[in-house]
Scaffold this active site. Structure first.
Site, mmCIF file in Angstrom:
data_model
loop_
_atom_site.group_PDB
_atom_site.id
_atom_site.type_symbol
_atom_site.label_atom_id
_atom_site.label_comp_id
_atom_site.label_asym_id
_atom_site.label_seq_id
_atom_site.Cartn_x
_atom_site.Cartn_y
_atom_site.Cartn_z
ATOM 1 C CG ASN A 1 -1.742 1.254 1.351
ATOM 2 O OD1 ASN A 1 -1.886 2.011 0.400
ATOM 3 N ND2 ASN A 1 -2.302 1.484 2.529
ATOM 4 C CD1 TRP A 2 3.280 0.876 -2.886
ATOM 5 C CD2 TRP A 2 3.352 2.028 -4.805
ATOM 6 N NE1 TRP A 2 3.894 0.082 -3.824
ATOM 7 C CE2 TRP A 2 3.944 0.756 -5.021
ATOM 8 C CE3 TRP A 2 3.274 2.913 -5.882
ATOM 9 C CZ2 TRP A 2 4.463 0.371 -6.249
ATOM 10 C CZ3 TRP A 2 3.785 2.525 -7.105
ATOM 11 C CH2 TRP A 2 4.384 1.270 -7.286
ATOM 12 C CE LYS A 3 -0.157 3.329 4.818
ATOM 13 N NZ LYS A 3 0.060 3.502 6.262
ATOM 14 C CG HIS B 1 -5.762 1.744 5.450
ATOM 15 N ND1 HIS B 1 -5.264 2.694 6.316
ATOM 16 C CD2 HIS B 1 -4.733 0.889 5.194
ATOM 17 C CE1 HIS B 1 -3.993 2.421 6.575
ATOM 18 N NE2 HIS B 1 -3.649 1.337 5.909
ATOM 19 C CD GLU C 1 -2.859 5.638 6.782
ATOM 20 O OE1 GLU C 1 -1.787 5.337 7.329
ATOM 21 O OE2 GLU C 1 -3.018 5.677 5.547
ATOM 22 C CD GLU D 1 -4.207 -2.005 7.759
ATOM 23 O OE1 GLU D 1 -3.202 -1.858 7.070
ATOM 24 O OE2 GLU D 1 -5.140 -1.187 7.779
ATOM 25 N N GLY E 1 2.404 2.670 11.112
ATOM 26 C CA GLY E 1 3.261 3.828 10.978
ATOM 27 C C GLY E 1 3.921 4.271 12.266
ATOM 28 C CB SER F 1 5.062 -1.320 12.148
ATOM 29 O OG SER F 1 4.579 -0.029 12.430
ATOM 30 N N GLY G 1 2.978 -1.086 4.360
ATOM 31 C CA GLY G 1 2.989 0.331 4.065
ATOM 32 C C GLY G 1 4.356 0.805 3.622
ATOM 33 N N GLY G 2 5.069 1.494 4.505
ATOM 34 C CA GLY G 2 6.338 2.121 4.160
ATOM 35 C C GLY G 2 7.369 1.187 3.560
#
Length: 266
Positions: A12-14, A105, A107, A177, A183, A224, A245-246
C-alpha cells in the site's frame, strides 16, 4: 495441518510516488521479483495512488508477470457514477486494470471519518464492480487498553459482511491492522496477531457465514511490517500474507517481504 491459501503480499503505497516515479519503481521491482523467481503460493499486489494506476498496470502487463502480480486501488466510492466530486468508482478502477481494492483502511476510518456502515457499502460496491475487496479491521490504542479488541473487530466484521453469501466472503481478503501499530514502528507480536486472526476474525467469519468461508478467506496482517520482522509473522500458518505500508516503497525491502511469504512444506 498447513493450509493451501495463496498468500497475498500487498504493498500500500499510500500518498507516495507520482506516475513517473511509480513506473520506474515498478519496472525495477518487477525485474527484481522475476529474477528471484515466484515464491511458491505467493501473489503480489501493488496499490499505488489513483494517478499512478495506469502507469503501474502498463508495467505489470509489459513484464509478463500479470499471472502473479496484480494491481489494486487504495479506496473507492460506493456509487458507480454521479455528482460526487473527487470520488472514484469501482467500475473506473476495474477498467484501469485493478483486481483488488483496499476498503476501510484505518486511515480512511480515523482521518476521513468512514463508519462501519460506509465501509460495508464499499465492500458491496467492490464486489459489484468485479473487484476483490481487502477489508481492513482493527482496534485503536485506547480500545486495546480498555480490552475492547475482540468486540471492536467482531462488530466491524458483522457490519461489513452483512448480506454477503458464503462464496463472496470466501473470495475476499481481510486485513488485521491494529491501528496503534500502523506507521508507529510498533507491531503486534506474531503470536498476538495470529491469535486475533484465528480466534477472533476467522472465528467470527465462521459464525457469520459458515465453516467453508472461514477456511478459505485469506486474512493478512498489517502494521509496521518490514523485511526484518516479516519472517516471524509468516512462520505462522494462519496468517495469509501482509498489507505493507512504508516498507513497500523500497525495492529491496519489498522483494524480501515477498520472498518471506513462501509457505513451508507441510
Amino acid at each position: 495441518m498447513a493450509t493451501h491459501r495463496t498468500r497475498l503480499m500487498a504493498g500500500n503505497w499510500k500518498m507516495n510516488k507520482v506516475p513517473s516515479e511509480a513506473r520506474a519503481f515498478t519496472r525495477q521491482l518487477l525485474g527484481r521479483l522475476e529474477a528471484a523467481g515466484r515464491p511458491e503460493g505467493v501473489e503480489v499486489l501493488l496499490c499505488p495512488p489513483f494517478p499512478a494506476l495506469t502507469a503501474v498496470h502498463e508495467e505489470i502487463v509489459a513484464s509478463g508477470a500479470g499471472d502473479w502480480v496484480q494491481l489494486g486501488a487504495q479506496n473507492l466510492y460506493f456509487e458507480t457514477h454521479g455528482a460526487f466530486t473527487g470520488e472514484v468508482a469501482g467500475p473506473m478502477l476495474a477498467d484501469a486494470g485493478c483486481r483488488y481494492v483496499i476498503v476501510g483502511h484505518s486511515e480512511r476510518r480515523h482521518l476521513f471519518g468512514e463508519s462501519d456502515e460506509t465501509v460495508a457499502r464499499k465492500v458491496k460496491a467492490a464486489f459489484s464492480a468485479g473487484l476483490v475487496p481487502i477489508l481492513c479491521v482493527g482496534e485503536t490504542i485506547d480500545q486495546r487498553r480498555q480490552g475492547q479488541t475482540e468486540a471492536v473487530i467482531r462488530r466491524q466484521l458483522e457490519v461489513a459482511l452483512e448480506g454477503l453469501d458464503e462464496a463472496a466472503v470466501a473470495g475476499m481478503v481481510i486485513a488485521y491492522e491494529p491501528v496503534w501499530a500502523i506507521g508507529t514502528g510498533e507491531n503486534a507480536t506474531p503470536e498476538e496477531a495470529h491469535r486475533v486472526i484465528q480466534q477472533v476474525i476467522r472465528q467470527r467469519v465462521r459464525e457469520l457465514t459458515g465453516q467453508a468461508a472461514a477456511e478459505r478467506v485469506r486474512i493478512q496482517y498489517g502494521g509496521s511490517v518490514n523485511a526484518t520482522n516479516i519472517a516471524d509473522f509468516m512462520a505462522l500458518d494462519g496468517i495469509d500474507g501482509a498489507l505493507v505500508g512504508g516498507a513497500s516503497l523500497k525495492v529491496d525491502s519489498f522483494t524480501a517481504i515477498v520472498a518471506a511469504g513462501r509457505r513451508k512444506a507441510a
